[in-house]
Structures are given as structure tokens and as C-alpha cells.
Design a protein around this motif. Structure first.
Motif, PDB file in Angstrom:
ATOM      1  N   TYR A   2       2.598   6.901 -11.429  1.00 44.89           N
ATOM      2  CA  TYR A   2       2.701   7.331 -10.036  1.00 44.89           C
ATOM      3  C   TYR A   2       1.600   8.330  -9.666  1.00 44.89           C
ATOM      4  CZ  TYR A   2       7.249   5.198 -10.713  1.00 44.89           C
ATOM      5  OH  TYR A   2       8.250   4.304 -11.004  1.00 44.89           O
ATOM      6  N   ARG A  82       8.769   2.917  -1.980  1.00 45.40           N
ATOM      7  CA  ARG A  82       9.043   1.503  -2.248  1.00 45.40           C
ATOM      8  C   ARG A  82       8.927   1.208  -3.740  1.00 45.40           C
ATOM      9  NH1 ARG A  82       5.359  -1.090   2.598  1.00 45.40           N
ATOM     10  NH2 ARG A  82       6.778  -0.651   4.326  1.00 45.40           N
ATOM     11  N   GLU A  83       7.910   1.787  -4.368  1.00 39.69           N
ATOM     12  CA  GLU A  83       7.717   1.590  -5.806  1.00 39.69           C
ATOM     13  C   GLU A  83       8.902   2.139  -6.597  1.00 39.69           C
ATOM     14  OE1 GLU A  83       5.351   0.171  -9.029  1.00 39.69           O
ATOM     15  OE2 GLU A  83       4.991   0.000  -6.865  1.00 39.69           O
ATOM     16  N   SER A  86      11.920  -0.144  -6.178  1.00 38.67           N
ATOM     17  CA  SER A  86      11.783  -1.356  -6.992  1.00 38.67           C
ATOM     18  C   SER A  86      12.100  -1.076  -8.454  1.00 38.67           C
ATOM     19  CB  SER A  86      10.362  -1.910  -6.861  1.00 38.67           C
ATOM     20  OG  SER A  86      10.085  -2.288  -5.528  1.00 38.67           O
TER      21      SER A  86
END
Length: 359
Positions: A2, A82-83, A86
Motif C-alpha cells: 500500500y 477499494r483495494e 477487495s
């Protein structure tokens, strides 16, 4: 993984006691359940100071501090959220500017077809016509078909445009005003359990316990009540994003700033405690849910479900009304809702409103 979005922060002080939260963070853990993310460097640093020193009471829960966002604009934050979604990682967002709540809910707009947004605030940051660019306008005044469902807790009537309540009624949104919520916090637990994400503005808490914020509005939830709401959020298997907003540090009033940072830390602590005690109820699994069928005028049959693990209740959206994802098939409710339907042959107003969303 990240690093394109986040910058690292200083490690917790080595002088912290062994039982402290700061000592229990797992920086090398591959499996992360909850991630702490700062949306404002100053606010996050002050919050961490109080949070790291608190005791660890979350068992084997894997919590990691991923650092602070590199750029504080919604367009930059949304891909990160969003990552995380998921990867099934629940972010705790430490923010100040209420406008960043947009990023929190808009990140969900592309991931799921139905999204339930819950906000806790002293006012409803929404315009009746969508022309004032309020925080919640992108969720409510959308031109596409992906409408968000909105639930609001803690509004103070003298601070809200009456036209907003008309908008809520026309969209079958839900609102529990401050006095109603404080009368019995357990009644708002199903509303929180129905949410995909929650944003809590520190202005929803009375001024004396969280003074570093704009405006002069004395009343609100007590901090103890607000931590109960945070616990409910953490304990919900459906909720997967939690954000704090509204903190406005003031270097000229250091005591007020530190008190508000401590309030942020306390809210996060109780969210984590709730998360560590999740039951794995619906929508994780319907296993262990017990069925109760009620014959009610206006319905062929109305089915309630009770979890044998948590003793929490849901009501099933009647056939012919429901269209959507499986995880929205059951609507959280209370045992009293079941008793009202079965014993009094009456459907509580909240469930009537909720069913109308699918009618």
C-alpha cells in the motif's frame, strides 16, 4: 503493497508496557483484519499517542497501523479503500475534514450494488436539492441507478433544515434524532448492524468531552454512549469501514486538543473490542439461524430469524419485494420487533419503512 498511497509513521514507543495496544500491533502479519489509517497527519499522530498507550483487549485480532495517506483528496483515497475492501481488510480512518467522508462511501459505490451508509452527526450534511455540494449529496443525489441507502443518528432538530426530513421520507431513509437515540441505545443497534460503513463526526458528542471542533453546540451523545455505538459498529459482521471526522486541533488550546484526541482513541478502542467479538452471524453465514414464522395481516407469512450464537434477530424481506444481493436479504431487527409482530399483529414503523425500500 500500500506504499503508493501511504507513508509510514513512527513506531510505538519502546517504553510502552507489554499489555499496551502499541505493543500488540502486528507490522509483519500477512493476514490483516483491521488497518489503522491516518487521513490527517496531526490528528492521527495525537490519536495514536493515546491509542497506543491503552490496554490490549482484543485476543488474537490482527491489527496493523498502515500509516498516513500521502495526499488528502477523495480521488486519491478512493482507490486505496477499494483495494482494502477487495482484500477484506476493515479500515479505521482517522480524519478531520468531514469532506473526506465522501471518499469513504464513494469507494463502495463501485464495489457493491447496494450500499448502506450510516453517519452519526449533530446535523445532516445534506442539501434538499443537491445544489449546495454538501458531504452526503453525492450519495443521495445521484443520477445513476446505484443509490445509497442512508441512515442518520444523532441529529439535533434545531440544526436541520425541515426539508431534509421530507427528503428522508420520500426516499425511505432512516433517521434517529439525538433524544430518541439517547432514550435507548439498544434500539439503534439493528440500524448499525445493517450498515456497510459508518462515519462518526466528533461534533455528535457533547462539547465538554470533545471540545476541539468547530462551532458552539453544547449538547450531543455522551462519550460513553458514543463508544457504545462504536462497539456496535465493530461487532457487526456486515460493516467493513469505520471513519472518524470533525476533529480540529488548536495549538492555542492544547488541553482541548488532547482531550479530543483521547476521545478519538477511546472510540477506536471500543470499535476494536466489538470487532474482536464478532459472532460470524449473517451475512457471513446463515448457519445457526433459527426460523420463526408469523402470520400477519397483509403478508402471506413473515419470517424472523434468530442467531443461536449472538441471540440477535433479523426479519426476512417478503418474497416479491426483494431484489438484490444475498447479504441484504435479511433485515436486522430486535426481539421486540418480533414480539410486536407475533403478539400484537402489528409491524413496527421502522420495518414498514424498510420494506418500502424494496416495494
Amino acid at each position: 503493497m500500500y506504499t503508493p498511497w501511504l507513508k509510514p509513521v513512527d513506531k510505538p514507543s519502546p517504553s510502552l508496557p507489554a499489555h499496551s495496544l502499541g505493543k500488540k500491533l502486528r507490522p509483519r502479519s500477512r493476514r490483516i483484519a483491521v488497518a489503522i489509517i491516518g487521513l490527517d497527519d496531526t490528528i492521527a499522530e495525537k490519536t495514536r499517542h493515546h491509542l497506543y498507550g491503552s490496554s490490549w483487549g482484543f485476543g488474537k485480532l490482527s491489527v496493523r497501523d498502515l500509516g498516513n495517506i500521502r495526499k488528502t483528496t477523495p480521488d486519491f483515497i478512493i482507490p486505496l479503500l477499494r483495494e482494502l475492501h477487495s482484500a477484506e481488510i476493515t479500515p479505521i480512518l482517522i480524519g478531520g475534514d468531514q469532506q473526506l467522508f465522501r471518499a469513504q462511501f464513494l469507494a463502495f459505490g463501485e464495489l457493491t450494488r447496494q450500499v448502506s451508509v450510516l453517519t452519526v452527526d449533530r446535523q445532516v450534511r445534506l442539501s434538499a436539492d443537491g445544489e449546495e455540494q454538501q458531504v452526503l449529496d453525492p450519495a443521495v443525489h445521484r443520477k445513476d441507478k446505484k443509490q445509497f441507502h442512508l441512515t442518520h443518528l444523532g441529529a439535533q432538530q434545531h440544526l436541520v433544515d425541515p426539508a431534509i426530513w421530507d427528503l428522508f421520507a420520500s426516499r425511505n431513509f432512516e433517521a434517529v434524532r439525538l433524544g430518541q437515540a439517547k432514550a435507548d441505545l439498544s434500539h439503534v443497534e439493528p440500524l448499525i448492524r445493517d450498515a456497510d460503513l459508518m462515519g462518526l463526526d466528533i461534533a455528535s458528542i457533547n462539547h465538554a468531552e470533545a471540545p476541539a471542533r468547530p462551532g458552539y453546540h453544547p449538547s450531543g451523545f455522551g462519550l460513553q454512549e458514543a463508544t457504545q455505538l462504536a462497539y456496535y459498529a465493530g461487532n457487526s459482521d456486515k460493516l467493513s469501514s469505520f471513519g472518524l471526522y470533525g476533529f480540529q486541533p488548536d495549538t492555542d488550546r492544547e488541553a482541548e486538543t488532547e482531550l479530543t484526541a483521547a476521545a478519538y482513541a477511546q472510540l477506536i478502542w471500543y470499535f476494536l473490542q466489538g470487532y474482536s467479538r464478532r459472532y460470524g452471524d449473517f451475512p457471513v453465514s446463515t448457519k445457526g439461524l433459527l426460523e420463526y414464522v408469523v402470520d400477519l395481516d397483509g403478508f402471506d407469512r413473515l419470517t424472523f430469524w434468530r442467531s443461536s450464537r449472538s441471540n440477535r434477530w433479523w426479519v426476512q424481506i417478503p418474497a416479491g419485494r426483494y431484489k438484490g444481493e444475498e447479504r441484504h436479504r435479511l433485515l436486522p431487527c430486535t426481539y421486540n420487533d418480533y414480539l410486536t409482530a407475533s403478539n400484537e399483529q402489528n409491524l413496527p414503523d421502522r420495518l414498514v419503512t424498510a420494506f418500502q425500500r424494496y416495494g
